[in-house]
Design a protein around this motif. Sequence first.
Motif, PDB file in Angstrom:
ATOM      1  N   GLY A 288      31.486  45.963 -46.610  1.00 50.03           N
ATOM      2  CA  GLY A 288      31.291  45.399 -45.274  1.00 50.03           C
ATOM      3  C   GLY A 288      32.460  45.603 -44.340  1.00 50.03           C
ATOM      4  N   LEU A 289      33.428  46.451 -44.713  1.00 49.11           N
ATOM      5  CA  LEU A 289      34.601  46.691 -43.884  1.00 49.11           C
ATOM      6  C   LEU A 289      34.402  47.943 -43.033  1.00 49.11           C
ATOM      7  N   CYS A 290      34.839  47.880 -41.787  1.00 53.31           N
ATOM      8  CA  CYS A 290      34.664  48.986 -40.846  1.00 53.31           C
ATOM      9  C   CYS A 290      35.994  49.674 -40.549  1.00 53.31           C
ATOM     10  N   ASP A 291      35.913  50.950 -40.166  1.00 55.63           N
ATOM     11  CA  ASP A 291      37.070  51.728 -39.705  1.00 55.63           C
ATOM     12  C   ASP A 291      38.165  51.841 -40.768  1.00 55.63           C
ATOM     13  N   MET A 292      37.767  51.964 -42.015  1.00 53.50           N
ATOM     14  CA  MET A 292      38.752  52.199 -43.066  1.00 53.50           C
ATOM     15  C   MET A 292      39.242  53.644 -43.043  1.00 53.50           C
ATOM     16  N   HIS A 293      38.420  54.550 -42.522  1.00 57.74           N
ATOM     17  CA  HIS A 293      38.810  55.945 -42.355  1.00 57.74           C
ATOM     18  C   HIS A 293      39.015  56.232 -40.874  1.00 57.74           C
ATOM     19  N   GLY A 294      40.153  56.805 -40.508  1.00 56.20           N
ATOM     20  CA  GLY A 294      40.380  57.239 -39.138  1.00 56.20           C
ATOM     21  C   GLY A 294      40.556  56.109 -38.139  1.00 56.20           C
ATOM     22  N   ASN A 295      40.532  56.463 -36.875  1.00 60.66           N
ATOM     23  CA  ASN A 295      40.734  55.581 -35.715  1.00 60.66           C
ATOM     24  C   ASN A 295      42.193  55.133 -35.620  1.00 60.66           C
ATOM     25  N   VAL A 296      42.655  54.288 -36.546  1.00 67.23           N
ATOM     26  CA  VAL A 296      44.078  53.934 -36.610  1.00 67.23           C
ATOM     27  C   VAL A 296      44.525  53.865 -38.064  1.00 67.23           C
ATOM     28  N   SER A 297      45.736  54.335 -38.325  1.00 68.99           N
ATOM     29  CA  SER A 297      46.342  54.137 -39.639  1.00 68.99           C
ATOM     30  C   SER A 297      46.768  52.677 -39.760  1.00 68.99           C
ATOM     31  N   GLU A 298      46.728  52.152 -40.981  1.00 71.22           N
ATOM     32  CA  GLU A 298      46.963  50.725 -41.166  1.00 71.22           C
ATOM     33  C   GLU A 298      48.220  50.473 -41.999  1.00 71.22           C
ATOM     34  N   TRP A 299      49.111  49.659 -41.440  1.00 80.50           N
ATOM     35  CA  TRP A 299      50.301  49.242 -42.172  1.00 80.50           C
ATOM     36  C   TRP A 299      49.901  48.422 -43.402  1.00 80.50           C
ATOM     37  N   CYS A 300      50.536  48.693 -44.518  1.00 79.72           N
ATOM     38  CA  CYS A 300      50.417  47.857 -45.709  1.00 79.72           C
ATOM     39  C   CYS A 300      51.761  47.198 -45.973  1.00 79.72           C
TER      40      CYS A 300
END
Length: 370
Positions: A288-300
């Motif tokens: 159910g998670l959106c935008d896991m690929h592309g759009n913005v890189s995500e800080w961990c």
Amino acid sequence: MTENQNQPREYDAVLGGQNPPPIGAAVLGGISGIKSSLASPIVEVKIAALSEALKYGDAGLDLIIGVLKDESMSVKIAAYSLLQNREYLNKKLHMPNYLPTFEFDAITVNFLPLKNSCNRHSAHFFPEDLGNGIVLEMVRIRGGTFMMGSPSNETGRYDCESPQHPVTVPAFFAGKYPITQAQWQAVMGNNPSKFKGEKRPVENVSWDDAVEFCSQLWQKTGKKYRLLSEAEWEYACRADTTTAFHFGEYITTEIVNYDASDPCGYTAGGLYREETTDLGIFPPNAFGLCDMHGNVSEWCSDRWNQNYNGAPTDGSSWETGKEDYRVLRGGCWASECIGCRCATRGASPASNRSSGNSFRVAVASLSSSS
């Protein structure tokens, strides 16, 4: 004006009765008084009574369990928070079932440009009210074990994605989307983004900025919000899949925002938007998670390490590694297709800001104590 002698004042003690007690007043009468408060139409009175109910053992727990079906989301979540860390109750009641659910379709792409299949899923979540109609949707990610990293035969893989290794991730809640500009504005009072839009992801934020947002959100809500660990991120992205992308072995600009101007083994090319897009316009994964690929890189949360030798296997953040460099995952609007794979890893100085970098938040529990 003559004061009504029968009207309780702010700090008076009142016995359980038909009228709700003032907020902050002491309620006498033990379980009877708590039952009276839980029948109140005032949300704050109900929530205060829940904490008092814990003092009365099994009888109090029964009252809290009864409130799980309350119409008020705030009251229901308060009850859930009090009960979720009691392991025997969690198993008996299967606590997540008391959270609201949403339904969605997750697609699989096995042959370009066709969407091979579309499957219906559902997920539990809770809404975090940030005020002024701004809501943060937090999706429950069930715990499990997965193989982290890429197999040796995956096209475009980097050495830093090995060795592939099993990791067991406990259940947690993750943002349905990266943090939006509206959500950032609601918490931080500004908008640093280059590509403006309330529903677009906030960007031009450093790792330090993202951690400060989590701290402010914690203070605002009482829940211990944080960044996802790298292991949590990949587990949440894969959503029980083992392919290069959570939707399969191929990627198209119809379902991901990335730079398709230079085709690679995963794509036949396509539109290069050259900016971020609104969140949620592309299909979610099976969690159910959106935008896991592309759009913005995500800080961990993790420090950067050149490979997975010595990496934690319990889903926790890797806190030893290159000083001041933090992990980025998922690829962004300017990434080529291989940079958007589930296993692709990147890193940047914690102070660096870029129009391609954002983050989503996690919380282990709805309780402020964990």
